[in-house]
Design an enzyme around this catalytic site. Structure first.
Site, PDB file in Angstrom:
ATOM      1  N   CYS A  76      67.685 -22.910   0.606  1.00 24.16           N
ATOM      2  CA  CYS A  76      66.225 -22.859   0.762  1.00 24.16           C
ATOM      3  C   CYS A  76      65.610 -23.931  -0.141  1.00 24.16           C
ATOM      4  O   CYS A  76      64.632 -24.599   0.229  1.00 24.16           O
ATOM      5  CB  CYS A  76      65.679 -21.498   0.350  1.00 24.16           C
ATOM      6  SG  CYS A  76      66.517 -20.081   1.062  1.00 24.16           S
ATOM      7  N   HIS A  80      62.448 -26.495  -0.148  1.00 25.06           N
ATOM      8  CA  HIS A  80      61.290 -25.822  -0.754  1.00 25.06           C
ATOM      9  C   HIS A  80      61.259 -25.878  -2.275  1.00 25.06           C
ATOM     10  O   HIS A  80      60.821 -24.925  -2.909  1.00 25.06           O
ATOM     11  CB  HIS A  80      61.261 -24.349  -0.324  1.00 25.06           C
ATOM     12  CG  HIS A  80      60.943 -24.125   1.123  1.00 25.06           C
ATOM     13  ND1 HIS A  80      59.760 -24.526   1.713  1.00 25.06           N
ATOM     14  CD2 HIS A  80      61.669 -23.540   2.117  1.00 25.06           C
ATOM     15  CE1 HIS A  80      59.765 -24.179   2.996  1.00 25.06           C
ATOM     16  NE2 HIS A  80      60.909 -23.594   3.271  1.00 25.06           N
ATOM     17  N   ARG A 125      59.483 -15.503   9.824  1.00 27.73           N
ATOM     18  CA  ARG A 125      59.490 -16.815   9.136  1.00 27.73           C
ATOM     19  C   ARG A 125      60.874 -17.083   8.522  1.00 27.73           C
ATOM     20  O   ARG A 125      61.436 -18.169   8.639  1.00 27.73           O
ATOM     21  CB  ARG A 125      58.397 -16.819   8.057  1.00 27.73           C
ATOM     22  CG  ARG A 125      58.230 -18.101   7.273  1.00 27.73           C
ATOM     23  CD  ARG A 125      57.810 -19.279   8.115  1.00 27.73           C
ATOM     24  NE  ARG A 125      58.923 -20.151   8.449  1.00 27.73           N
ATOM     25  CZ  ARG A 125      58.828 -21.239   9.211  1.00 27.73           C
ATOM     26  NH1 ARG A 125      57.687 -21.578   9.753  1.00 27.73           N
ATOM     27  NH2 ARG A 125      59.884 -21.989   9.456  1.00 27.73           N
ATOM     28  N   CYS A 129      63.586 -20.058   9.323  1.00 22.86           N
ATOM     29  CA  CYS A 129      64.147 -20.997   8.341  1.00 22.86           C
ATOM     30  C   CYS A 129      65.663 -20.871   8.297  1.00 22.86           C
ATOM     31  O   CYS A 129      66.376 -21.859   8.166  1.00 22.86           O
ATOM     32  CB  CYS A 129      63.533 -20.766   6.961  1.00 22.86           C
ATOM     33  SG  CYS A 129      61.887 -21.509   6.826  1.00 22.86           S
TER      34      CYS A 129
HETATM   35  C1  HEC Z   1      65.458 -27.718   6.773  1.00 24.48           C
HETATM   36  C2  HEC Z   1      64.374 -27.403   5.865  1.00 24.48           C
HETATM   37  C3  HEC Z   1      64.136 -25.952   5.525  1.00 24.48           C
HETATM   38  C4  HEC Z   1      64.990 -25.069   4.915  1.00 24.48           C
HETATM   39  C5  HEC Z   1      66.417 -25.327   4.483  1.00 24.48           C
HETATM   40  C6  HEC Z   1      64.249 -23.852   4.721  1.00 24.48           C
HETATM   41  N1  HEC Z   1      62.981 -23.979   5.201  1.00 24.48           N
HETATM   42 FE1  HEC Z   1      61.449 -22.665   4.961  1.00 24.48          FE
HETATM   43  N2  HEC Z   1      60.221 -23.904   5.995  1.00 24.48           N
HETATM   44  C7  HEC Z   1      60.582 -25.087   6.587  1.00 24.48           C
HETATM   45  C8  HEC Z   1      59.533 -25.531   7.465  1.00 24.48           C
HETATM   46  C9  HEC Z   1      59.542 -26.791   8.328  1.00 24.48           C
HETATM   47  C10 HEC Z   1      58.504 -24.585   7.359  1.00 24.48           C
HETATM   48  C11 HEC Z   1      57.184 -24.558   8.128  1.00 24.48           C
HETATM   49  C12 HEC Z   1      56.143 -25.395   7.515  1.00 24.48           C
HETATM   50  C13 HEC Z   1      54.934 -25.435   8.449  1.00 24.48           C
HETATM   51  O1  HEC Z   1      55.090 -25.306   9.647  1.00 24.48           O
HETATM   52  O2  HEC Z   1      53.838 -25.575   7.936  1.00 24.48           O
HETATM   53  C14 HEC Z   1      58.957 -23.590   6.411  1.00 24.48           C
HETATM   54  C15 HEC Z   1      58.207 -22.511   5.996  1.00 24.48           C
HETATM   55  C16 HEC Z   1      58.640 -21.531   5.129  1.00 24.48           C
HETATM   56  C17 HEC Z   1      57.839 -20.447   4.630  1.00 24.48           C
HETATM   57  C18 HEC Z   1      56.363 -20.245   4.914  1.00 24.48           C
HETATM   58  C19 HEC Z   1      55.564 -21.242   4.096  1.00 24.48           C
HETATM   59  C20 HEC Z   1      54.076 -21.126   4.273  1.00 24.48           C
HETATM   60  O3  HEC Z   1      53.360 -22.006   3.777  1.00 24.48           O
HETATM   61  O4  HEC Z   1      53.617 -20.188   4.905  1.00 24.48           O
HETATM   62  C21 HEC Z   1      58.636 -19.666   3.849  1.00 24.48           C
HETATM   63  C22 HEC Z   1      58.246 -18.408   3.099  1.00 24.48           C
HETATM   64  C23 HEC Z   1      59.954 -20.249   3.866  1.00 24.48           C
HETATM   65  N3  HEC Z   1      59.922 -21.397   4.640  1.00 24.48           N
HETATM   66  C24 HEC Z   1      61.051 -19.727   3.212  1.00 24.48           C
HETATM   67  C25 HEC Z   1      62.319 -20.280   3.299  1.00 24.48           C
HETATM   68  C26 HEC Z   1      63.490 -19.642   2.755  1.00 24.48           C
HETATM   69  C27 HEC Z   1      63.510 -18.330   1.991  1.00 24.48           C
HETATM   70  C28 HEC Z   1      64.548 -20.458   3.053  1.00 24.48           C
HETATM   71  C29 HEC Z   1      66.012 -20.190   2.792  1.00 24.48           C
HETATM   72  C30 HEC Z   1      66.565 -19.036   3.467  1.00 24.48           C
HETATM   73  C31 HEC Z   1      64.015 -21.612   3.741  1.00 24.48           C
HETATM   74  N4  HEC Z   1      62.676 -21.461   3.910  1.00 24.48           N
HETATM   75  C32 HEC Z   1      64.783 -22.707   4.139  1.00 24.48           C
HETATM   76  C33 HEC Z   1      61.765 -25.761   6.354  1.00 24.48           C
HETATM   77  C34 HEC Z   1      62.873 -25.242   5.729  1.00 24.48           C
END
Ligand code: HEC
Length: 168
Positions: A76, A80, A125, A129
């Site tokens: 993650c 992030h 969400r 991810c």
């Molecule tokens: C490959 C890149 C990537 C990885 C790895 C990733 N994410 Fe994300 N994440 C994103 C994207 C793209 C968004 C959506 C952003 C948007 O659409 O505005 C997001 C959005 C989120 C959000 C919502 C953020 C918001 O502003 O509302 C959360 C919570 C989140 N991720 C948690 C996680 C967690 C926990 C993990 C690990 C399990 C993870 N992400 C792994 C790319 C990733």
């Protein structure tokens, strides 16, 4: 889910089957989570973290957040944990910064997603991810999802709740 199963007679399978809505069918669970979440509006996030089991989940969530896994070797934190990162035009919140976690958790989810025509929960969400990382499907209310939510929710303590949110 515990009350729905123990008191109302739903099965775990029923709840999980209908956990996410589709274009032609809304999900009761998504509606319920939005309704209950909004009942805290105006209050501050206040996850107590007093019970040993809560702390155990929190630590597991912290571990998972930073642990690289899967065919792409992402954690993650890969997406992030830094300022100014984005994918296409989507800015990626830096969730090592408590202020940004507060915004994501206390004013973010459940959210009306413009791209999905419906309200989505944090479970959705995280599922998304997880899929982006090409990991096996994140089970609904699974130990891993509870660990990640415990970690993020506790770190959002102090944020003023205003739900549901609006997201892309
Ligand atoms: C490959 C890149 C990537 C990885 C790895 C990733 N994410 Fe994300 N994440 C994103 C994207 C793209 C968004 C959506 C952003 C948007 O659409 O505005 C997001 C959005 C989120 C959000 C919502 C953020 C918001 O502003 O509302 C959360 C919570 C989140 N991720 C948690 C996680 C967690 C926990 C993990 C690990 C399990 C993870 N992400 C792994 C790319 C990733």
């Amino acid at each position: 889910m515990t009350c729905m199963i123990d008191l109302q007679g739903f099965t775990r399978e029923d709840i999980i089957r209908d956990r996410f809505g589709s274009l032609d069918k809304d999900s009761d669970m998504e509606a319920l989570v939005s309704f209950i979440g909004s009942k805290s509006n105006g209050m501050r996030m206040n996850v107590p973290m007093r019970h040993a089991k809560e702390y155990e989940r929190y630590k597991a969530g912290e571990y998972i957040f930073h642990r690289r896994a899967g065919p792409l070797d992402f954690s993650c934190a890969t997406c992030h944990s830094e300022e100014g990162k984005r994918i296409r035009l989507q800015e990626l919140p830096n969730m090592t910064d408590p202020k940004q976690v507060q915004i994501v958790i206390s004013t973010g989810w459940p959210a009306y997603r413009g791209t999905q025509a419906t309200v989505r929960t944090m479970q959705h969400r995280l599922y998304d991810c997880n899929w982006q990382m090409r990991l096996p499907d994140l089970g609904y209310a699974s130990d891993m999802s509870v660990a990640l939510t415990s970690y993020l929710n506790y770190r959002a303590n102090g944020g003023v709740i205003q739900l549901p949110g609006v997201r892309r």
